[in-house]
Motif scaffolding. Structure first.
Motif, PDB file in Angstrom:
ATOM      1  N   CYS A 192      33.734 -13.692  17.745  1.00  0.00           N
ATOM      2  CA  CYS A 192      34.361 -14.939  18.176  1.00  0.00           C
ATOM      3  C   CYS A 192      35.741 -14.620  18.748  1.00  0.00           C
ATOM      4  CB  CYS A 192      34.462 -15.901  16.998  1.00  0.00           C
ATOM      5  SG  CYS A 192      35.543 -15.305  15.667  1.00  0.00           S
ATOM      6  N   SER A 193      36.433 -15.642  19.216  1.00  0.00           N
ATOM      7  CA  SER A 193      37.764 -15.442  19.812  1.00  0.00           C
ATOM      8  C   SER A 193      38.776 -14.872  18.842  1.00  0.00           C
ATOM      9  CB  SER A 193      38.299 -16.762  20.373  1.00  0.00           C
ATOM     10  OG  SER A 193      37.549 -17.147  21.492  1.00  0.00           O
ATOM     11  N   CYS A 194      38.750 -15.316  17.582  1.00  0.00           N
ATOM     12  CA  CYS A 194      39.758 -14.856  16.615  1.00  0.00           C
ATOM     13  C   CYS A 194      39.317 -13.613  15.844  1.00  0.00           C
ATOM     14  CB  CYS A 194      40.136 -15.980  15.658  1.00  0.00           C
ATOM     15  SG  CYS A 194      38.885 -16.408  14.430  1.00  0.00           S
ATOM     16  N   GLY A 195      38.058 -13.206  15.973  1.00  0.00           N
ATOM     17  CA  GLY A 195      37.570 -11.995  15.307  1.00  0.00           C
ATOM     18  C   GLY A 195      37.075 -12.197  13.889  1.00  0.00           C
ATOM     19  N   ALA A 196      37.063 -13.427  13.388  1.00  0.00           N
ATOM     20  CA  ALA A 196      36.627 -13.676  12.013  1.00  0.00           C
ATOM     21  C   ALA A 196      35.109 -13.598  11.844  1.00  0.00           C
ATOM     22  CB  ALA A 196      37.126 -15.044  11.538  1.00  0.00           C
ATOM     23  N   LEU A 197      34.358 -13.843  12.903  1.00  0.00           N
ATOM     24  CA  LEU A 197      32.892 -13.763  12.882  1.00  0.00           C
ATOM     25  C   LEU A 197      32.471 -12.669  13.848  1.00  0.00           C
ATOM     26  CD1 LEU A 197      30.124 -14.840  12.014  1.00  0.00           C
ATOM     27  CD2 LEU A 197      30.342 -16.613  13.768  1.00  0.00           C
ATOM     28  N   ARG A 198      31.816 -11.623  13.293  1.00  0.00           N
ATOM     29  CA  ARG A 198      31.464 -10.436  14.086  1.00  0.00           C
ATOM     30  C   ARG A 198      30.005 -10.068  13.900  1.00  0.00           C
ATOM     31  NH1 ARG A 198      35.829  -7.061  15.487  1.00  0.00           N
ATOM     32  NH2 ARG A 198      37.832  -7.885  14.827  1.00  0.00           N
ATOM     33  N   LEU A 199      29.447  -9.456  14.931  1.00  0.00           N
ATOM     34  CA  LEU A 199      28.080  -8.948  14.859  1.00  0.00           C
ATOM     35  C   LEU A 199      28.063  -7.507  15.326  1.00  0.00           C
ATOM     36  CD1 LEU A 199      27.720 -12.117  15.235  1.00  0.00           C
ATOM     37  CD2 LEU A 199      25.496 -11.555  16.124  1.00  0.00           C
ATOM     38  N   ALA A 200      27.353  -6.649  14.613  1.00  0.00           N
ATOM     39  CA  ALA A 200      27.063  -5.291  15.060  1.00  0.00           C
ATOM     40  C   ALA A 200      25.661  -5.355  15.651  1.00  0.00           C
ATOM     41  CB  ALA A 200      27.126  -4.304  13.903  1.00  0.00           C
ATOM     42  N   LEU A 201      25.527  -4.916  16.897  1.00  0.00           N
ATOM     43  CA  LEU A 201      24.276  -5.058  17.646  1.00  0.00           C
ATOM     44  C   LEU A 201      23.722  -3.702  18.063  1.00  0.00           C
ATOM     45  CD1 LEU A 201      25.675  -7.721  20.144  1.00  0.00           C
ATOM     46  CD2 LEU A 201      24.305  -8.187  18.104  1.00  0.00           C
ATOM     47  N   PRO A 202      22.409  -3.626  18.276  1.00  0.00           N
ATOM     48  CA  PRO A 202      21.861  -2.418  18.900  1.00  0.00           C
ATOM     49  C   PRO A 202      22.444  -2.284  20.314  1.00  0.00           C
ATOM     50  CG  PRO A 202      20.104  -3.877  18.103  1.00  0.00           C
ATOM     51  CD  PRO A 202      21.397  -4.615  17.983  1.00  0.00           C
ATOM     52  N   GLU A 203      22.359  -1.120  20.893  1.00  0.00           N
ATOM     53  CA  GLU A 203      22.935  -0.882  22.224  1.00  0.00           C
ATOM     54  C   GLU A 203      22.399  -1.837  23.282  1.00  0.00           C
ATOM     55  OE1 GLU A 203      25.392   0.988  23.603  1.00  0.00           O
ATOM     56  OE2 GLU A 203      25.942   1.425  21.540  1.00  0.00           O
ATOM     57  N   LYS A 204      21.083  -2.021  23.320  1.00  0.00           N
ATOM     58  CA  LYS A 204      20.483  -2.832  24.378  1.00  0.00           C
ATOM     59  C   LYS A 204      19.659  -3.965  23.785  1.00  0.00           C
ATOM     60  CE  LYS A 204      20.523   0.767  27.739  1.00  0.00           C
ATOM     61  NZ  LYS A 204      20.058   1.203  29.010  1.00  0.00           N
ATOM     62  N   PRO A 205      19.762  -5.161  24.396  1.00  0.00           N
ATOM     63  CA  PRO A 205      18.953  -6.290  23.925  1.00  0.00           C
ATOM     64  C   PRO A 205      17.511  -6.171  24.388  1.00  0.00           C
ATOM     65  CG  PRO A 205      20.202  -6.925  25.851  1.00  0.00           C
ATOM     66  CD  PRO A 205      20.637  -5.520  25.498  1.00  0.00           C
ATOM     67  N   ASN A 206      16.621  -6.913  23.739  1.00  0.00           N
ATOM     68  CA  ASN A 206      15.224  -6.982  24.185  1.00  0.00           C
ATOM     69  C   ASN A 206      15.135  -7.696  25.525  1.00  0.00           C
ATOM     70  OD1 ASN A 206      14.820  -5.951  21.621  1.00  0.00           O
ATOM     71  ND2 ASN A 206      13.012  -7.180  21.244  1.00  0.00           N
ATOM     72  N   VAL A 207      15.921  -8.771  25.676  1.00  0.00           N
ATOM     73  CA  VAL A 207      15.897  -9.553  26.907  1.00  0.00           C
ATOM     74  C   VAL A 207      17.190 -10.363  27.006  1.00  0.00           C
ATOM     75  CG1 VAL A 207      14.729 -11.574  25.890  1.00  0.00           C
ATOM     76  CG2 VAL A 207      14.436 -11.086  28.328  1.00  0.00           C
TER      77      VAL A 207
END
Length: 139
Positions: free
Chosen positions: A6-21
């Protein structure tokens, strides 16, 4: 790994390198969720995504049936990701929340074009749908 936040950094996601779609959605609900003429999301396998922080959930009915659960930061209000009951194995992540866009492909699909703003065009999308992302037989 890629990251989203998010803009403030309080909500974060670690993602795989590439999306499925990657999909561009012109439905009214995505327009309202983003405040833009369309929403653009990268879809990842749910088990490959790690969420850190707390996202406030908003749930709505999906046109295709089931529910869509959108998660946004309660501090800054940024819409970060969503899950759909009809697609439980995937998480949609707002493209604007993803930190490294160099690895993201253009949208493969442009959906709900029935409510698309007349001046928008997603030329890179290989598939275009008036409604959802599955072709329906003509009546």
């Amino acid at each position: 790994m890629a990251n989203a936040q998010c803009s403030c950094g309080a909500l974060r996601l670690a993602l795989p390198e590439k999306p499925n779609v990657v999909i561009a959605c012109h439905c009214i609900e995505c327009q309202r969720r983003t405040g833009a003429p369309f929403g653009a999301g990268a879809f990842y396998p749910a088990e490959a995504v790690t969420v850190s922080g707390f996202g406030k959930q908003y749930t709505r009915d999906a046109v295709s049936g089931g529910k869509v659960h959108s998660y946004f930061c309660p501090n800054c209000g940024s819409s970060v990701y969503w899950k759909a009951d009809n697609l439980p194995s995937m998480i949609g992540v707002a493209l604007g929340a993803i930190s490294d866009i160099s690895q993201l492909p253009a949208p493969a699909k442009s959906i709900f074009e029935q409510s698309k703003h007349h001046w928008t065009q997603i030329d890179a999308a290989g598939e275009h749908f008036q409604q959802g992302s599955v072709a329906r037989p003509s009546s």
